[in-house]
Design a protein around this motif. Structure first.
Motif, PDB file in Angstrom:
ATOM      1  N   GLN A 280       0.838  -1.202   0.000  1.00  0.00           N
ATOM      2  CA  GLN A 280       0.000   0.000   0.000  1.00  0.00           C
ATOM      3  C   GLN A 280       0.872   1.253   0.000  1.00  0.00           C
ATOM      4  OE1 GLN A 280      -2.297  -0.811   3.513  1.00  0.00           O
ATOM      5  NE2 GLN A 280      -4.141  -1.260   2.326  1.00  0.00           N
ATOM      6  N   TRP A 281       1.920   1.210   0.822  1.00  0.00           N
ATOM      7  CA  TRP A 281       2.827   2.345   0.885  1.00  0.00           C
ATOM      8  C   TRP A 281       3.493   2.576  -0.479  1.00  0.00           C
ATOM      9  CZ3 TRP A 281       8.223   2.026   0.319  1.00  0.00           C
ATOM     10  CH2 TRP A 281       8.892   3.225   0.531  1.00  0.00           C
ATOM     11  N   GLN A 282       3.945   1.487  -1.112  1.00  0.00           N
ATOM     12  CA  GLN A 282       4.572   1.604  -2.428  1.00  0.00           C
ATOM     13  C   GLN A 282       3.595   2.163  -3.451  1.00  0.00           C
ATOM     14  OE1 GLN A 282       5.912  -2.473  -2.799  1.00  0.00           O
ATOM     15  NE2 GLN A 282       8.047  -1.858  -2.515  1.00  0.00           N
ATOM     16  N   ASP A 283       2.348   1.713  -3.401  1.00  0.00           N
ATOM     17  CA  ASP A 283       1.340   2.221  -4.336  1.00  0.00           C
ATOM     18  C   ASP A 283       1.045   3.700  -4.090  1.00  0.00           C
ATOM     19  OD1 ASP A 283       1.151  -0.196  -5.628  1.00  0.00           O
ATOM     20  OD2 ASP A 283      -0.657  -0.839  -4.567  1.00  0.00           O
ATOM     21  N   ASP A 284       1.016   4.115  -2.830  1.00  0.00           N
ATOM     22  CA  ASP A 284       0.779   5.528  -2.510  1.00  0.00           C
ATOM     23  C   ASP A 284       1.903   6.402  -3.052  1.00  0.00           C
ATOM     24  OD1 ASP A 284      -1.549   4.833  -1.205  1.00  0.00           O
ATOM     25  OD2 ASP A 284      -0.689   5.003   0.820  1.00  0.00           O
ATOM     26  N   VAL A 285       3.139   5.955  -2.874  1.00  0.00           N
ATOM     27  CA  VAL A 285       4.284   6.710  -3.385  1.00  0.00           C
ATOM     28  C   VAL A 285       4.250   6.749  -4.915  1.00  0.00           C
ATOM     29  CG1 VAL A 285       6.805   6.757  -3.552  1.00  0.00           C
ATOM     30  CG2 VAL A 285       5.710   6.277  -1.364  1.00  0.00           C
ATOM     31  N   ALA A 286       3.928   5.613  -5.531  1.00  0.00           N
ATOM     32  CA  ALA A 286       3.853   5.559  -6.998  1.00  0.00           C
ATOM     33  C   ALA A 286       2.765   6.487  -7.525  1.00  0.00           C
ATOM     34  CB  ALA A 286       3.602   4.125  -7.457  1.00  0.00           C
ATOM     35  N   LEU A 287       1.636   6.543  -6.841  1.00  0.00           N
ATOM     36  CA  LEU A 287       0.560   7.444  -7.249  1.00  0.00           C
ATOM     37  C   LEU A 287       1.005   8.900  -7.147  1.00  0.00           C
ATOM     38  CD1 LEU A 287      -2.350   7.889  -8.151  1.00  0.00           C
ATOM     39  CD2 LEU A 287      -3.018   7.830  -5.735  1.00  0.00           C
ATOM     40  N   HIS A 288       1.681   9.243  -6.071  1.00  0.00           N
ATOM     41  CA  HIS A 288       2.198  10.609  -5.913  1.00  0.00           C
ATOM     42  C   HIS A 288       3.178  10.941  -7.041  1.00  0.00           C
ATOM     43  CE1 HIS A 288       3.659  14.270  -4.095  1.00  0.00           C
ATOM     44  NE2 HIS A 288       4.901  13.799  -4.187  1.00  0.00           N
ATOM     45  N   ARG A 289       4.060  10.010  -7.346  1.00  0.00           N
ATOM     46  CA  ARG A 289       5.029  10.237  -8.419  1.00  0.00           C
ATOM     47  C   ARG A 289       4.333  10.385  -9.765  1.00  0.00           C
ATOM     48  NH1 ARG A 289       9.763   5.916  -6.574  1.00  0.00           N
ATOM     49  NH2 ARG A 289      10.485   7.168  -4.812  1.00  0.00           N
ATOM     50  N   TYR A 290       3.298   9.580 -10.002  1.00  0.00           N
ATOM     51  CA  TYR A 290       2.554   9.685 -11.259  1.00  0.00           C
ATOM     52  C   TYR A 290       1.880  11.058 -11.360  1.00  0.00           C
ATOM     53  CZ  TYR A 290      -0.817   9.069 -14.934  1.00  0.00           C
ATOM     54  OH  TYR A 290      -1.546   9.255 -16.076  1.00  0.00           O
ATOM     55  N   GLN A 291       1.288  11.486 -10.261  1.00  0.00           N
ATOM     56  CA  GLN A 291       0.626  12.798 -10.270  1.00  0.00           C
ATOM     57  C   GLN A 291       1.628  13.917 -10.531  1.00  0.00           C
ATOM     58  OE1 GLN A 291      -1.275  12.542  -6.440  1.00  0.00           O
ATOM     59  NE2 GLN A 291      -3.197  11.776  -7.321  1.00  0.00           N
ATOM     60  N   MET A 292       2.866  13.725 -10.079  1.00  0.00           N
ATOM     61  CA  MET A 292       3.903  14.720 -10.344  1.00  0.00           C
ATOM     62  C   MET A 292       4.220  14.807 -11.834  1.00  0.00           C
ATOM     63  SD  MET A 292       6.767  14.167  -7.332  1.00  0.00           S
ATOM     64  CE  MET A 292       8.066  14.773  -8.348  1.00  0.00           C
ATOM     65  N   ILE A 293       4.369  13.652 -12.480  1.00  0.00           N
ATOM     66  CA  ILE A 293       4.851  13.642 -13.867  1.00  0.00           C
ATOM     67  C   ILE A 293       3.737  13.623 -14.906  1.00  0.00           C
ATOM     68  CG2 ILE A 293       7.020  12.530 -13.237  1.00  0.00           C
ATOM     69  CD1 ILE A 293       5.781   9.947 -14.577  1.00  0.00           C
TER      70      ILE A 293
ATOM     71  N   PRO B 257       1.672  15.782 -16.163  1.00  0.00           N
ATOM     72  CA  PRO B 257       1.735  16.807 -17.222  1.00  0.00           C
ATOM     73  C   PRO B 257       2.862  16.569 -18.226  1.00  0.00           C
ATOM     74  CG  PRO B 257       1.545  17.838 -15.058  1.00  0.00           C
ATOM     75  CD  PRO B 257       1.780  16.382 -14.839  1.00  0.00           C
ATOM     76  N   LEU B 258       3.914  15.882 -17.817  1.00  0.00           N
ATOM     77  CA  LEU B 258       5.045  15.624 -18.723  1.00  0.00           C
ATOM     78  C   LEU B 258       4.738  14.545 -19.751  1.00  0.00           C
ATOM     79  CD1 LEU B 258       7.944  15.596 -16.112  1.00  0.00           C
ATOM     80  CD2 LEU B 258       7.529  17.337 -17.853  1.00  0.00           C
ATOM     81  N   LEU B 259       3.690  13.778 -19.527  1.00  0.00           N
ATOM     82  CA  LEU B 259       3.387  12.654 -20.406  1.00  0.00           C
ATOM     83  C   LEU B 259       2.634  13.074 -21.669  1.00  0.00           C
ATOM     84  CD1 LEU B 259       2.390  10.072 -17.661  1.00  0.00           C
ATOM     85  CD2 LEU B 259       4.602  10.363 -18.795  1.00  0.00           C
ATOM     86  N   SER B 260       2.300  14.337 -21.755  1.00  0.00           N
ATOM     87  CA  SER B 260       1.622  14.851 -22.941  1.00  0.00           C
ATOM     88  C   SER B 260       2.570  14.817 -24.141  1.00  0.00           C
ATOM     89  CB  SER B 260       1.154  16.286 -22.677  1.00  0.00           C
ATOM     90  OG  SER B 260       0.590  16.825 -23.843  1.00  0.00           O
ATOM     91  N   GLU B 261       2.081  14.309 -25.248  1.00  0.00           N
ATOM     92  CA  GLU B 261       2.906  14.171 -26.455  1.00  0.00           C
ATOM     93  C   GLU B 261       3.141  15.500 -27.176  1.00  0.00           C
ATOM     94  OE1 GLU B 261       4.423  11.418 -27.544  1.00  0.00           O
ATOM     95  OE2 GLU B 261       3.680  10.323 -25.800  1.00  0.00           O
TER      96      GLU B 261
END
Length: 101
Positions: free
Chosen positions: A7-20, A22-26
């Protein structure tokens, strides 16, 4: 309420995804992408390198790549290597102690 390691790993991964996210836009050009990485790093109180790493990890392994490494497994393997190394060194002394003549 206890948070499991996954759960902790998933929470951190979600935070990291939310950070990046906007960068995933082509449609971003390189200059906008660099400026956006700097803004993301400043907003999240992290280094400029972190968004680069998270973006590369996401592109390579999707959401799984954003999860932090399970340190417990890493420590156990390191301990195992140290133990094996000590055993090999100990067995190479032919069973004699330093005080033996």
């Amino acid at each position: 309420m206890t948070i499991t390691n996954k759960q902790w790993q998933d929470d951190v991964a979600l935070h990291r995804y939310q950070m990046i996210a906007p960068l995933l836009s082509e449609d971003l050009d390189n200059a906008k992408r660099v400026a956006l990485r700097k803004k993301i790093a400043a907003d999240n109180n992290t280094t400029i390198r972190s968004p680069y790493r998270y973006e590369a990890a996401y592109k390579a392994q999707a959401f799984t790549g954003l999860r932090p490494v399970d340190r417990e497994k890493r420590q156990h393997s390191l301990f195992r290597k140290i133990s094996e190394n000590c055993f090999l060194k100990q067995s190479s002394f032919d069973g004699k102690s330093r005080n033996d003549p």
